[in-house]
Scaffold this motif. Sequence first.
Motif, PDB file in Angstrom:
ATOM      1  N   THR A  11       0.979  -0.760 -10.004  1.00 57.86           N
ATOM      2  CA  THR A  11       0.751   0.660  -9.734  1.00 57.86           C
ATOM      3  C   THR A  11       1.040   1.502 -10.971  1.00 57.86           C
ATOM      4  O   THR A  11       0.261   2.398 -11.318  1.00 57.86           O
ATOM      5  CB  THR A  11       1.631   1.125  -8.558  1.00 57.86           C
ATOM      6  N   PHE A  14       0.835  -1.207   0.000  1.00 54.73           N
ATOM      7  CA  PHE A  14       0.000   0.000   0.000  1.00 54.73           C
ATOM      8  C   PHE A  14       0.872   1.260   0.000  1.00 54.73           C
ATOM      9  O   PHE A  14       0.600   2.219  -0.722  1.00 54.73           O
ATOM     10  CB  PHE A  14      -0.941   0.010   1.207  1.00 54.73           C
ATOM     11  N   ALA A  27      -4.935   3.714  -4.365  1.00 56.50           N
ATOM     12  CA  ALA A  27      -3.837   2.886  -3.859  1.00 56.50           C
ATOM     13  C   ALA A  27      -4.382   1.633  -3.172  1.00 56.50           C
ATOM     14  O   ALA A  27      -3.792   0.549  -3.278  1.00 56.50           O
ATOM     15  CB  ALA A  27      -2.971   3.695  -2.895  1.00 56.50           C
ATOM     16  N   GLU A  28      -5.514   1.762  -2.478  1.00 54.61           N
ATOM     17  CA  GLU A  28      -6.145   0.585  -1.861  1.00 54.61           C
ATOM     18  C   GLU A  28      -6.594  -0.410  -2.927  1.00 54.61           C
ATOM     19  O   GLU A  28      -6.417  -1.620  -2.766  1.00 54.61           O
ATOM     20  CB  GLU A  28      -7.351   1.013  -1.017  1.00 54.61           C
ATOM     21  N   ARG A  88       0.775   4.067  -2.745  1.00 54.44           N
ATOM     22  CA  ARG A  88       0.377   5.405  -2.294  1.00 54.44           C
ATOM     23  C   ARG A  88       1.407   6.462  -2.699  1.00 54.44           C
ATOM     24  O   ARG A  88       1.052   7.588  -3.052  1.00 54.44           O
ATOM     25  CB  ARG A  88       0.210   5.384  -0.772  1.00 54.44           C
ATOM     26  N   ARG A  94      -0.786   8.560  -5.117  1.00 54.36           N
ATOM     27  CA  ARG A  94      -1.177   9.695  -4.273  1.00 54.36           C
ATOM     28  C   ARG A  94      -2.635   9.638  -3.816  1.00 54.36           C
ATOM     29  O   ARG A  94      -2.977  10.180  -2.809  1.00 54.36           O
ATOM     30  CB  ARG A  94      -0.919  11.044  -4.930  1.00 54.36           C
ATOM     31  N   ASP A  95      -3.513   9.016  -4.570  1.00 51.65           N
ATOM     32  CA  ASP A  95      -4.920   8.902  -4.184  1.00 51.65           C
ATOM     33  C   ASP A  95      -5.087   7.665  -3.300  1.00 51.65           C
ATOM     34  O   ASP A  95      -4.891   6.543  -3.766  1.00 51.65           O
ATOM     35  CB  ASP A  95      -5.795   8.782  -5.439  1.00 51.65           C
ATOM     36  N   PRO A  96      -5.446   7.839  -2.029  1.00 49.07           N
ATOM     37  CA  PRO A  96      -5.507   6.698  -1.108  1.00 49.07           C
ATOM     38  C   PRO A  96      -6.475   5.607  -1.544  1.00 49.07           C
ATOM     39  O   PRO A  96      -6.152   4.425  -1.454  1.00 49.07           O
ATOM     40  CB  PRO A  96      -5.963   7.316   0.220  1.00 49.07           C
TER      41      PRO A  96
END
Length: 196
Positions: free
Chosen positions: A97, A47, A60-61, A51, A55-57
């Motif tokens: 990612t 994570f 990223a989840e 992240r 940058r967007d939580p």
Amino acid sequence: MAEPAKLRIVDPEIPETADLNTLLTHVARGDEAALGQLYDLMGPAVFGLARRIIRDPSRAEEVTQEVFVQVWQSATRFDASRGSARSWLLTLAHRRTVDAVRHDQAASNRERKYDWTGGPDYDVVEETVTLGLEHEQVRRCLDGLTDIQREAIVLAYYQGHTYSEVAEMLGANQATVKTRMRDGLIRLRDCMGVES
């Protein structure tokens, strides 16, 4: 307020201190408990990597979840002789990612390229064809006028001259020009089929 305890199934065959390589071996055999332990150990690192790049939580989840789904599906491909389990997991996370960033960027580019204005409120082709037909009809009807009528109407309506300017250009008095134009406009109206 204290965080609720997480329910975790522990496989008695996997020691609490199992290393990541052992956990991946068990995951490759379809052991869900091993996947849970692997997630507990590596989830924060995966994570965190996602992240830092995204940058967007919430995105990223999503990527973290996708990585562990991929681990579940492809754990048999892990080869301990080529590197550590941690490196393998973080490589999967990095690739996933970067793919997510590329996908999101491509979607954003498509959104920007699309014309959201909805286009014109009318049919451009129909409008163009209709105007062309109307212009052709006006030209044909103008050709049906006498030279004197046509010349007076063209000077006044197409070139924007006043009655007195048209009279001066044609060398006639204003009353004569007005009569010629009135008679020419009546003939144009009849030719075009416009009802008065």
